[in-house]
Scaffold this motif. Structure first.
Motif, PDB file in Angstrom:
ATOM      1  N   ASP A 137      33.035 -14.149  17.047  1.00  0.00           N
ATOM      2  CA  ASP A 137      34.347 -14.460  16.695  1.00  0.00           C
ATOM      3  C   ASP A 137      34.456 -16.051  16.486  1.00  0.00           C
ATOM      4  O   ASP A 137      33.482 -16.811  17.069  1.00  0.00           O
ATOM      5  CB  ASP A 137      34.544 -14.516  18.029  1.00  0.00           C
ATOM      6  CG  ASP A 137      36.051 -14.576  19.097  1.00  0.00           C
ATOM      7  OD1 ASP A 137      36.801 -15.633  18.138  1.00  0.00           O
ATOM      8  OD2 ASP A 137      36.533 -14.481  20.563  1.00  0.00           O
ATOM      9  N   ARG A 138      35.476 -15.821  15.769  1.00  0.00           N
ATOM     10  CA  ARG A 138      35.195 -17.645  14.376  1.00  0.00           C
ATOM     11  C   ARG A 138      35.691 -18.644  16.491  1.00  0.00           C
ATOM     12  O   ARG A 138      35.345 -19.629  15.851  1.00  0.00           O
ATOM     13  CB  ARG A 138      36.389 -17.000  13.868  1.00  0.00           C
ATOM     14  CG  ARG A 138      35.783 -16.564  12.794  1.00  0.00           C
ATOM     15  CD  ARG A 138      36.424 -16.216  11.083  1.00  0.00           C
ATOM     16  NE  ARG A 138      36.013 -15.027  10.446  1.00  0.00           N
ATOM     17  CZ  ARG A 138      36.857 -15.180   9.309  1.00  0.00           C
ATOM     18  NH1 ARG A 138      38.046 -15.983   9.047  1.00  0.00           N
ATOM     19  NH2 ARG A 138      37.162 -14.234   8.519  1.00  0.00           N
ATOM     20  N   ASN A 139      36.699 -18.500  16.816  1.00  0.00           N
ATOM     21  CA  ASN A 139      37.013 -18.903  17.844  1.00  0.00           C
ATOM     22  C   ASN A 139      35.753 -19.307  18.975  1.00  0.00           C
ATOM     23  O   ASN A 139      36.162 -20.718  19.196  1.00  0.00           O
ATOM     24  CB  ASN A 139      38.361 -18.541  18.486  1.00  0.00           C
ATOM     25  CG  ASN A 139      39.233 -18.448  18.125  1.00  0.00           C
ATOM     26  OD1 ASN A 139      39.605 -19.395  16.569  1.00  0.00           O
ATOM     27  ND2 ASN A 139      39.353 -17.365  18.047  1.00  0.00           N
ATOM     28  N   ALA A 140      34.527 -18.527  18.801  1.00  0.00           N
ATOM     29  CA  ALA A 140      33.684 -19.003  19.943  1.00  0.00           C
ATOM     30  C   ALA A 140      32.574 -19.619  19.639  1.00  0.00           C
ATOM     31  O   ALA A 140      31.730 -20.209  19.932  1.00  0.00           O
ATOM     32  CB  ALA A 140      33.062 -17.388  20.413  1.00  0.00           C
ATOM     33  N   ASP A 141      32.479 -19.250  18.415  1.00  0.00           N
ATOM     34  CA  ASP A 141      31.210 -20.287  17.769  1.00  0.00           C
ATOM     35  C   ASP A 141      30.057 -19.763  18.559  1.00  0.00           C
ATOM     36  O   ASP A 141      29.171 -21.640  18.527  1.00  0.00           O
ATOM     37  CB  ASP A 141      31.068 -21.882  17.567  1.00  0.00           C
ATOM     38  CG  ASP A 141      30.636 -22.551  17.156  1.00  0.00           C
ATOM     39  OD1 ASP A 141      30.355 -21.436  15.613  1.00  0.00           O
ATOM     40  OD2 ASP A 141      30.422 -23.985  16.759  1.00  0.00           O
ATOM     41  N   PHE A 142      29.677 -18.393  18.235  1.00  0.00           N
ATOM     42  CA  PHE A 142      28.500 -18.229  19.307  1.00  0.00           C
ATOM     43  C   PHE A 142      26.591 -17.964  18.306  1.00  0.00           C
ATOM     44  O   PHE A 142      25.636 -17.937  18.323  1.00  0.00           O
ATOM     45  CB  PHE A 142      28.631 -16.982  19.091  1.00  0.00           C
ATOM     46  CG  PHE A 142      28.905 -16.462  20.684  1.00  0.00           C
ATOM     47  CD1 PHE A 142      28.696 -17.585  21.573  1.00  0.00           C
ATOM     48  CD2 PHE A 142      30.254 -16.148  21.319  1.00  0.00           C
ATOM     49  CE1 PHE A 142      29.515 -17.875  23.349  1.00  0.00           C
ATOM     50  CE2 PHE A 142      30.631 -15.778  21.470  1.00  0.00           C
ATOM     51  CZ  PHE A 142      30.526 -16.650  23.175  1.00  0.00           C
ATOM     52  N   CYS A 143      27.419 -18.368  16.205  1.00  0.00           N
ATOM     53  CA  CYS A 143      25.998 -17.504  15.688  1.00  0.00           C
ATOM     54  C   CYS A 143      25.516 -19.115  15.178  1.00  0.00           C
ATOM     55  O   CYS A 143      26.949 -20.131  14.932  1.00  0.00           O
ATOM     56  CB  CYS A 143      25.994 -16.907  14.732  1.00  0.00           C
ATOM     57  SG  CYS A 143      26.860 -15.659  15.564  1.00  0.00           S
ATOM     58  N   ASP A 144      24.532 -18.766  14.349  1.00  0.00           N
ATOM     59  CA  ASP A 144      24.472 -21.412  13.697  1.00  0.00           C
ATOM     60  C   ASP A 144      24.348 -19.941  12.244  1.00  0.00           C
ATOM     61  O   ASP A 144      24.053 -19.253  11.876  1.00  0.00           O
ATOM     62  CB  ASP A 144      23.314 -21.105  13.968  1.00  0.00           C
ATOM     63  CG  ASP A 144      22.677 -22.273  13.254  1.00  0.00           C
ATOM     64  OD1 ASP A 144      23.628 -22.611  12.097  1.00  0.00           O
ATOM     65  OD2 ASP A 144      21.182 -22.752  13.544  1.00  0.00           O
ATOM     66  N   THR A 145      25.571 -20.838  11.455  1.00  0.00           N
ATOM     67  CA  THR A 145      25.662 -20.943   9.972  1.00  0.00           C
ATOM     68  C   THR A 145      24.561 -21.752   9.361  1.00  0.00           C
ATOM     69  O   THR A 145      25.234 -21.186   8.154  1.00  0.00           O
ATOM     70  CB  THR A 145      27.621 -20.384   9.969  1.00  0.00           C
ATOM     71  OG1 THR A 145      27.796 -21.665  10.751  1.00  0.00           O
ATOM     72  CG2 THR A 145      27.879 -19.247  11.062  1.00  0.00           C
ATOM     73  N   GLY A 146      23.986 -22.084   9.723  1.00  0.00           N
ATOM     74  CA  GLY A 146      23.496 -23.140   9.300  1.00  0.00           C
ATOM     75  C   GLY A 146      21.742 -23.035   8.589  1.00  0.00           C
ATOM     76  O   GLY A 146      22.133 -21.952   7.984  1.00  0.00           O
ATOM     77  N   SER A 147      21.059 -23.248   9.421  1.00  0.00           N
ATOM     78  CA  SER A 147      19.866 -23.057   8.987  1.00  0.00           C
ATOM     79  C   SER A 147      19.425 -21.409   9.393  1.00  0.00           C
ATOM     80  O   SER A 147      18.576 -21.014   8.688  1.00  0.00           O
ATOM     81  CB  SER A 147      18.698 -23.782   9.200  1.00  0.00           C
ATOM     82  OG  SER A 147      19.120 -23.924  10.468  1.00  0.00           O
ATOM     83  N   CYS A 175      23.898  -9.788  11.195  1.00  0.00           N
ATOM     84  CA  CYS A 175      22.989 -10.802  12.001  1.00  0.00           C
ATOM     85  C   CYS A 175      23.456 -12.022  12.500  1.00  0.00           C
ATOM     86  O   CYS A 175      23.976 -12.712  11.909  1.00  0.00           O
ATOM     87  CB  CYS A 175      21.486 -11.254  11.054  1.00  0.00           C
ATOM     88  SG  CYS A 175      19.998 -12.616  11.292  1.00  0.00           S
ATOM     89  N   CYS A 176      22.554 -12.615  13.504  1.00  0.00           N
ATOM     90  CA  CYS A 176      23.327 -13.840  13.706  1.00  0.00           C
ATOM     91  C   CYS A 176      21.961 -14.291  14.449  1.00  0.00           C
ATOM     92  O   CYS A 176      21.067 -13.798  15.573  1.00  0.00           O
ATOM     93  CB  CYS A 176      24.347 -13.624  15.056  1.00  0.00           C
ATOM     94  SG  CYS A 176      24.854 -14.615  16.460  1.00  0.00           S
ATOM     95  N   VAL A 177      22.062 -15.955  14.373  1.00  0.00           N
ATOM     96  CA  VAL A 177      21.003 -16.329  15.040  1.00  0.00           C
ATOM     97  C   VAL A 177      22.147 -17.164  16.466  1.00  0.00           C
ATOM     98  O   VAL A 177      22.918 -17.785  15.888  1.00  0.00           O
ATOM     99  CB  VAL A 177      20.184 -18.045  14.211  1.00  0.00           C
ATOM    100  CG1 VAL A 177      19.463 -18.928  14.681  1.00  0.00           C
ATOM    101  CG2 VAL A 177      19.315 -17.290  13.635  1.00  0.00           C
ATOM    102  N   TYR A 178      21.836 -16.317  17.571  1.00  0.00           N
ATOM    103  CA  TYR A 178      22.343 -16.770  19.230  1.00  0.00           C
ATOM    104  C   TYR A 178      22.946 -18.167  18.955  1.00  0.00           C
ATOM    105  O   TYR A 178      21.247 -18.656  19.866  1.00  0.00           O
ATOM    106  CB  TYR A 178      22.574 -15.577  19.854  1.00  0.00           C
ATOM    107  CG  TYR A 178      23.405 -15.586  21.079  1.00  0.00           C
ATOM    108  CD1 TYR A 178      24.379 -15.757  20.855  1.00  0.00           C
ATOM    109  CD2 TYR A 178      22.623 -15.608  22.179  1.00  0.00           C
ATOM    110  CE1 TYR A 178      25.492 -15.291  21.995  1.00  0.00           C
ATOM    111  CE2 TYR A 178      23.545 -15.478  23.198  1.00  0.00           C
ATOM    112  CZ  TYR A 178      24.771 -15.474  22.987  1.00  0.00           C
ATOM    113  OH  TYR A 178      26.014 -15.454  24.308  1.00  0.00           O
ATOM    114  N   ASP A 179      23.462 -19.307  18.871  1.00  0.00           N
ATOM    115  CA  ASP A 179      23.229 -20.690  19.341  1.00  0.00           C
ATOM    116  C   ASP A 179      24.576 -20.597  20.513  1.00  0.00           C
ATOM    117  O   ASP A 179      25.844 -21.258  19.995  1.00  0.00           O
ATOM    118  CB  ASP A 179      23.526 -21.187  18.418  1.00  0.00           C
ATOM    119  CG  ASP A 179      23.238 -22.655  18.468  1.00  0.00           C
ATOM    120  OD1 ASP A 179      23.219 -22.803  19.602  1.00  0.00           O
ATOM    121  OD2 ASP A 179      23.856 -23.570  17.714  1.00  0.00           O
ATOM    122  N   PRO A 180      24.442 -20.096  21.628  1.00  0.00           N
ATOM    123  CA  PRO A 180      25.593 -19.796  22.872  1.00  0.00           C
ATOM    124  C   PRO A 180      25.591 -21.744  22.712  1.00  0.00           C
ATOM    125  O   PRO A 180      25.197 -22.472  22.488  1.00  0.00           O
ATOM    126  CB  PRO A 180      25.249 -19.718  23.782  1.00  0.00           C
ATOM    127  CG  PRO A 180      23.974 -19.243  23.689  1.00  0.00           C
ATOM    128  CD  PRO A 180      23.960 -19.274  22.756  1.00  0.00           C
TER     129      PRO A 180
END
Length: 299
Positions: A137-147, A175-180
């Motif tokens: 969900d783009r509004n939630a920003d759960f995944c680390d999209t950097g490193s 795949c998602c690096v989970y970053d809540p």
């Protein structure tokens, strides 16, 4: 001639002849405490079994057939190491995915009431997630999209991704690096069915090579509360005992190497009898019983 024994004499006789083992110890025996489980040293507040260590930790940690185990509401995990200088432990989920082995995983939760918290250095990676997963969900920003993308690429380059139905070096869109947004801590959870992901991996170190996922250190690093140590426990350990607990109220107990519990230390004080004194008392009472028998019937 001899006279018949009175009922009160008979009762006294039965008490004296009955083994002293029938008299319960004020504090129960415990012979389960050890200073090592497999190759891992065991120190307070941890214990090798129930009644050993602090009761708050005994609910989560125990030694089973030479393997130190950590339990939560979602499963039993292996403790791979304990660092007493930094108050940290590393646990490994047997179903967690690594570069050498991937499969469908269960969930992971850490209760708020436990004396453990998840360290922020842990990297949780969700694998094989549905495109409708709430983590995207783009509004939630759960995944680390950097490193975090590099971590996904590294894991998806492993041949073992075939174990979760993916092709090696395929797209990392699942795949998602989970970053809540909420900080990690004493209450943490990965509910894979709710997140619509097949598996997860946890990395607490890269082993000096971030480009080679085979060298990464897989597991969950936890910080534990070390404020439970007390003067009573130190006194017990100085006497060669193990700090533990007993009774319905889980009161402090010093567990000696002969398997006996005391309320103070193992220097001979406390309320529990040692095995030597128990044997001496039993012998003397048995002799007294035979003397009373001879007196009642032959005098």
């Amino acid at each position: 001639m001899f006279t018949l024994a009175k009922p009160c004499h008979i009762l006294l006789l039965l008490f004296l002849l009955h083994p002293i083992h029938a008299i319960p110890s004020i504090i129960p025996l415990n012979d389960t405490c050890r200073d090592k489980c497999g190759t891992i040293p065991i120190k307070f507040p941890f214990g090798s079994g129930f009644g050993c260590g602090h009761p708050d930790f005994a609910r989560h940690i125990k030694c089973s057939y030479g393997t130190l185990q950590f339990s939560t509401g979602t499963g039993i995990y292996t403790v791979s190491s304990i660092d007493y200088s930094s108050n940290t432990i590393v646990i490994v989920d047997p179903l967690m995915s690594t570069c050498s082995s991937m499969q469908n995983s269960g969930s992971f939760t850490l209760e708020r009431t436990s004396p453990f918290s998840v360290l922020p250095d842990n990297i949780f990676v969700l694998l094989g997630c549905s495109t409708t997963s709430p983590v995207f969900d783009r509004n939630a920003d759960f995944c680390d999209t950097g490193s975090g993308l590099n971590v996904c690429r590294g894991l998806y380059s492993c041949r073992s991704v075939e174990g979760i139905g993916l092709e090696p070096n395929g797209a990392i869109s699942t795949c998602c690096v989970y970053d809540p947004p909420t900080a990690l801590g004493s209450s943490y959870g990965l509910d894979l069915p709710k997140l619509q992901c097949s598996s997860y991996s946890a990395v607490y170190g890269f082993g000096g090579d971030e480009g080679d996922p085979m060298k990464w250190q897989y597991g969950i690093s936890l910080q534990y509360n070390n404020s439970y140590y007390s003067d009573a426990c130190k006194n017990c350990e100085d006497s060669g005992g193990f700090c533990g607990f007993s009774g319905l109220h889980e009161s402090f107990a010093c567990i000696c190497q002969n398997g006996m519990n005391t309320t103070i230390n193992c220097y001979g004080r406390g309320y529990a009898w040692s095995g030597t004194w128990r044997h001496k008392i039993q012998t003397k009472m048995s002799i007294g019983g035979f003397l009373l028998l001879w007196t009642m019937f032959f005098l």
